[in-house]
Scaffold this motif. Structure first.
Motif, PDB file in Angstrom:
ATOM      1  N   VAL A   1      13.342   8.767  12.767  1.00  0.00           N
ATOM      2  CA  VAL A   1      12.055   9.233  13.274  1.00  0.00           C
ATOM      3  C   VAL A   1      11.418  10.121  12.210  1.00  0.00           C
ATOM      4  CG1 VAL A   1      10.952  10.661  15.038  1.00  0.00           C
ATOM      5  CG2 VAL A   1      12.865   9.172  15.659  1.00  0.00           C
ATOM      6  N   ALA A   2      10.146   9.880  11.922  1.00  0.00           N
ATOM      7  CA  ALA A   2       9.460  10.669  10.898  1.00  0.00           C
ATOM      8  C   ALA A   2       8.472  11.633  11.528  1.00  0.00           C
ATOM      9  CB  ALA A   2       8.717   9.754   9.926  1.00  0.00           C
ATOM     10  N   VAL A   3       8.334  12.789  10.906  1.00  0.00           N
ATOM     11  CA  VAL A   3       7.327  13.769  11.320  1.00  0.00           C
ATOM     12  C   VAL A   3       6.882  14.506  10.058  1.00  0.00           C
ATOM     13  CG1 VAL A   3       9.106  15.466  11.926  1.00  0.00           C
ATOM     14  CG2 VAL A   3       6.815  15.691  12.897  1.00  0.00           C
ATOM     15  N   THR A   4       5.623  14.887  10.056  1.00  0.00           N
ATOM     16  CA  THR A   4       5.002  15.445   8.858  1.00  0.00           C
ATOM     17  C   THR A   4       4.625  16.902   9.092  1.00  0.00           C
ATOM     18  OG1 THR A   4       4.162  13.265   8.261  1.00  0.00           O
ATOM     19  CG2 THR A   4       2.987  15.134   7.344  1.00  0.00           C
ATOM     20  N   ASP A   5       4.835  17.752   8.075  1.00  0.00           N
ATOM     21  CA  ASP A   5       4.256  19.099   8.124  1.00  0.00           C
ATOM     22  C   ASP A   5       3.471  19.329   6.838  1.00  0.00           C
ATOM     23  OD1 ASP A   5       5.976  19.834   6.094  1.00  0.00           O
ATOM     24  OD2 ASP A   5       7.251  21.102   7.342  1.00  0.00           O
ATOM     25  N   ASN A   6       3.109  20.571   6.588  1.00  0.00           N
ATOM     26  CA  ASN A   6       2.298  20.857   5.394  1.00  0.00           C
ATOM     27  C   ASN A   6       3.097  21.556   4.308  1.00  0.00           C
ATOM     28  OD1 ASN A   6      -0.149  19.752   6.375  1.00  0.00           O
ATOM     29  ND2 ASN A   6      -0.340  21.521   7.726  1.00  0.00           N
ATOM     30  N   SER A   7       4.397  21.251   4.234  1.00  0.00           N
ATOM     31  CA  SER A   7       5.243  21.943   3.260  1.00  0.00           C
ATOM     32  C   SER A   7       5.316  21.227   1.915  1.00  0.00           C
ATOM     33  CB  SER A   7       6.652  22.114   3.833  1.00  0.00           C
ATOM     34  OG  SER A   7       7.287  20.843   3.975  1.00  0.00           O
ATOM     35  N   GLY A   8       4.449  20.237   1.694  1.00  0.00           N
ATOM     36  CA  GLY A   8       4.420  19.573   0.395  1.00  0.00           C
ATOM     37  C   GLY A   8       3.776  20.459  -0.661  1.00  0.00           C
ATOM     38  N   PRO A   9       3.751  19.976  -1.927  1.00  0.00           N
ATOM     39  CA  PRO A   9       3.141  20.766  -3.009  1.00  0.00           C
ATOM     40  C   PRO A   9       1.687  21.128  -2.673  1.00  0.00           C
ATOM     41  CG  PRO A   9       4.285  18.831  -3.886  1.00  0.00           C
ATOM     42  CD  PRO A   9       4.279  18.692  -2.399  1.00  0.00           C
ATOM     43  N   ASN A  10       1.320  22.376  -2.830  1.00  0.00           N
ATOM     44  CA  ASN A  10      -0.045  22.848  -2.526  1.00  0.00           C
ATOM     45  C   ASN A  10      -0.462  22.546  -1.093  1.00  0.00           C
ATOM     46  OD1 ASN A  10      -0.399  23.687  -5.280  1.00  0.00           O
ATOM     47  ND2 ASN A  10      -0.730  21.529  -5.801  1.00  0.00           N
ATOM     48  N   GLY A  11       0.486  22.608  -0.176  1.00  0.00           N
ATOM     49  CA  GLY A  11       0.156  22.405   1.238  1.00  0.00           C
ATOM     50  C   GLY A  11      -0.044  20.951   1.630  1.00  0.00           C
ATOM     51  N   ALA A  12       0.352  20.037   0.755  1.00  0.00           N
ATOM     52  CA  ALA A  12       0.196  18.607   1.059  1.00  0.00           C
ATOM     53  C   ALA A  12       1.097  18.194   2.224  1.00  0.00           C
ATOM     54  CB  ALA A  12       0.542  17.770  -0.178  1.00  0.00           C
ATOM     55  N   ALA A  13       0.711  17.098   2.873  1.00  0.00           N
ATOM     56  CA  ALA A  13       1.512  16.562   3.976  1.00  0.00           C
ATOM     57  C   ALA A  13       2.876  16.121   3.451  1.00  0.00           C
ATOM     58  CB  ALA A  13       0.775  15.384   4.615  1.00  0.00           C
TER      59      ALA A  13
ATOM     60  N   ARG B   1       0.827  -1.212   0.000  1.00  0.00           N
ATOM     61  CA  ARG B   1       0.000   0.000   0.000  1.00  0.00           C
ATOM     62  C   ARG B   1       0.863   1.265   0.000  1.00  0.00           C
ATOM     63  NH1 ARG B   1      -1.918   3.056   4.388  1.00  0.00           N
ATOM     64  NH2 ARG B   1      -0.652   1.789   5.771  1.00  0.00           N
ATOM     65  N   LEU B   2       1.931   1.250   0.800  1.00  0.00           N
ATOM     66  CA  LEU B   2       2.748   2.451   0.908  1.00  0.00           C
ATOM     67  C   LEU B   2       3.570   2.689  -0.367  1.00  0.00           C
ATOM     68  CD1 LEU B   2       3.814   2.061   4.641  1.00  0.00           C
ATOM     69  CD2 LEU B   2       2.071   3.603   3.712  1.00  0.00           C
ATOM     70  N   PHE B   3       4.014   1.607  -1.012  1.00  0.00           N
ATOM     71  CA  PHE B   3       4.702   1.777  -2.301  1.00  0.00           C
ATOM     72  C   PHE B   3       3.742   2.297  -3.367  1.00  0.00           C
ATOM     73  CE2 PHE B   3       9.118   0.828  -2.772  1.00  0.00           C
ATOM     74  CZ  PHE B   3       9.454   0.299  -1.547  1.00  0.00           C
ATOM     75  N   ARG B   4       2.510   1.842  -3.316  1.00  0.00           N
ATOM     76  CA  ARG B   4       1.543   2.358  -4.293  1.00  0.00           C
ATOM     77  C   ARG B   4       1.311   3.854  -4.078  1.00  0.00           C
ATOM     78  NH1 ARG B   4      -1.312  -2.548  -3.188  1.00  0.00           N
ATOM     79  NH2 ARG B   4      -2.846  -1.347  -2.014  1.00  0.00           N
ATOM     80  N   ALA B   5       1.281   4.281  -2.802  1.00  0.00           N
ATOM     81  CA  ALA B   5       1.111   5.714  -2.525  1.00  0.00           C
ATOM     82  C   ALA B   5       2.293   6.513  -3.079  1.00  0.00           C
ATOM     83  CB  ALA B   5       0.960   5.941  -1.017  1.00  0.00           C
ATOM     84  N   LEU B   6       3.497   5.966  -2.909  1.00  0.00           N
ATOM     85  CA  LEU B   6       4.677   6.644  -3.470  1.00  0.00           C
ATOM     86  C   LEU B   6       4.589   6.702  -4.995  1.00  0.00           C
ATOM     87  CD1 LEU B   6       7.490   5.101  -1.247  1.00  0.00           C
ATOM     88  CD2 LEU B   6       6.730   7.490  -1.246  1.00  0.00           C
ATOM     89  N   ALA B   7       4.142   5.584  -5.600  1.00  0.00           N
ATOM     90  CA  ALA B   7       4.013   5.538  -7.062  1.00  0.00           C
ATOM     91  C   ALA B   7       2.987   6.564  -7.549  1.00  0.00           C
ATOM     92  CB  ALA B   7       3.615   4.134  -7.509  1.00  0.00           C
ATOM     93  N   ASP B   8       1.996   6.842  -6.689  1.00  0.00           N
ATOM     94  CA  ASP B   8       0.960   7.818  -7.054  1.00  0.00           C
ATOM     95  C   ASP B   8       1.395   9.254  -6.813  1.00  0.00           C
ATOM     96  OD1 ASP B   8      -0.755   5.853  -7.882  1.00  0.00           O
ATOM     97  OD2 ASP B   8      -1.915   5.776  -6.022  1.00  0.00           O
ATOM     98  N   GLY B   9       2.645   9.450  -6.347  1.00  0.00           N
ATOM     99  CA  GLY B   9       3.146  10.818  -6.221  1.00  0.00           C
ATOM    100  C   GLY B   9       3.047  11.418  -4.832  1.00  0.00           C
ATOM    101  N   ALA B  10       2.861  10.603  -3.793  1.00  0.00           N
ATOM    102  CA  ALA B  10       2.843  11.146  -2.428  1.00  0.00           C
ATOM    103  C   ALA B  10       4.199  11.774  -2.108  1.00  0.00           C
ATOM    104  CB  ALA B  10       2.544  10.031  -1.425  1.00  0.00           C
ATOM    105  N   PRO B  11       4.206  12.966  -1.500  1.00  0.00           N
ATOM    106  CA  PRO B  11       5.487  13.580  -1.135  1.00  0.00           C
ATOM    107  C   PRO B  11       6.293  12.651  -0.243  1.00  0.00           C
ATOM    108  CG  PRO B  11       3.693  15.158  -0.861  1.00  0.00           C
ATOM    109  CD  PRO B  11       3.060  13.819  -1.134  1.00  0.00           C
ATOM    110  N   THR B  12       7.597  12.592  -0.484  1.00  0.00           N
ATOM    111  CA  THR B  12       8.421  11.680   0.289  1.00  0.00           C
ATOM    112  C   THR B  12       9.702  12.353   0.767  1.00  0.00           C
ATOM    113  OG1 THR B  12       9.369   9.444   0.324  1.00  0.00           O
ATOM    114  CG2 THR B  12       9.691  10.711  -1.680  1.00  0.00           C
ATOM    115  N   CYS B  13      10.358  11.649   1.668  1.00  0.00           N
ATOM    116  CA  CYS B  13      11.671  12.039   2.173  1.00  0.00           C
ATOM    117  C   CYS B  13      12.498  10.770   2.193  1.00  0.00           C
ATOM    118  CB  CYS B  13      11.522  12.608   3.580  1.00  0.00           C
ATOM    119  SG  CYS B  13      13.080  12.924   4.439  1.00  0.00           S
TER     120      CYS B  13
END
Lengths: 226, 226
Positions: free
Chosen positions: B43-55, A80-92
């Motif tokens: 450790v992961a943490v999320t803000d709203n700095s993605g494209p168009n305010g995305a997580a 599921r998480l790889f599919r989200a990445l494939a769909d363009g979810a912002p990543t680090c």
């Protein structure tokens, strides 16, 4: 269109190194060197499974390889998480190499020496036609010389694999080396201070229990070094 | 109130191991063992700095220690991401220990042996009165025996440090060991297959350039092992 290679490291508000900025590297060669030295990257992706639908990050450890100005990594189409990445979810994506313990004269200054890279962005899922070359790149990064010995991937294996490419457009690198940075007031302390370096190494290869007799460890494998 | 220790590993929809579930550990001793063996957590943490305010997730490498049924880690009060964690942002903490390369007869089955822990939840920021004991715990995890040699933290050092506690309530552990799991069709392949174990070790301690003459490496430090 800007070439990703033209963007200085740490030049965006999201990647500027604010804590201990003197440890920030600014040349892309440093980014490439950290990525080329690692075996595992940690990749983050967020969904809405937090309390009351809040953004919840997850971290996936992945095998990867740098390929020019992008990082390639792969996972299962069933994830599921790889599919989200494939769909363009912002990543680090981060690669952290631990080089030693910094044994200072105070707890506050005790720390670690490390080389760390962080890449922000969104991934592109590679089409079928590009997957095999990407898997070769990842295999050769982890196991140099191995690809030539392997049969070609089967179509169903490729179909079960998501290969993602993350461009090195927005990235930062932080490198910590050398002695403890003790408070001058602590230099008269009678305790030992210094660095205990950490080193990762390969041990002797262990043949698989089902390996046929008479098959030797290949020369390329004997050359693997950390 | 349920005791965190009573929750089975991987028992929530967010922590159930779906990929390669046979590698999931279910006893808390396995979770404790992985956390106790690591030096760095991501450790992961999320803000709203993605494209168009995305997580947008970020990953921070941190020094940490397990303390019973929680993980302690620390950072700077000046870090925006640490402040977000202190304010209760959902987080994911992972510890990944790499044990070897799994050299299979196909690229598809080539992989790594590893021990990995993932903890989901929200952190509690420790009050001033609990910080020093937590820093002792973290220092002793990384540098056993060291605390007794260090002066007490100064008030301003404690004030500059955020110490966070993440309960081990919702967690999973995945452990991959042993030989390649090759496709039966590939067992007649004439290529070598097996495992190349990875080992991390400390090298000889290097005294700081400003260490006064005559101060020996302490016995406790000589005992540090990876």
């Amino acid at each position: 269109m800007n070439s990703p290679a033209a963007e200085p490291l740490g030049s965006t508000p999201r990647t500027r190194v604010r804590r201990l900025p003197e440890k920030a590297a600014t040349d892309r060669a440093a980014l490439h060197a950290v990525l080329d030295a690692g075996l595992v990257a940690h990749v983050a992706v967020t969904d809405n499974s937090g309390p009351n639908g809040a953004a919840q990050p997850y971290i996936l450890p992945v095998a990867y390889a740098r390929d020019g100005e992008r990082v390639l990594f792969h996972g299962s189409t069933g994830s599921r998480l790889f599919r989200a990445l494939a769909d363009g979810a912002p990543t680090c994506l981060t690669v952290t190499l631990l080089d030693g313990l910094v044994v200072a004269r105070s707890a506050f200054e005790s720390s670690m020496n490390y080389r760390g890279a962080m890449v922000l962005g969104t991934c592109r899922m590679l089409p079928e036609a590009e997957k095999e070359a990407a898997l070769e790149r990842i295999t050769e990064h982890l196991m140099p010389g191995r690809w030539q010995d392997l049969r070609a991937p089967k179509r169903k294996e490729l179909a079960a694999t998501v290969v993602l490419a993350l461009p090195l457009t927005e990235a930062s690198v932080k490198i910590s080396t050398g002695d403890p940075d003790d408070d001058p007031d602590d230099l008269a302390s009678p305790v030992w201070a210094g660095v205990v370096p950490l080193h990762e190494a390969y041990c002797d290869p262990k043949p698989a229990a089902n390996l046929a007799p008479g098959i030797d460890v290949p020369d390329y494998l004997r050359g693997w070094r950390r």
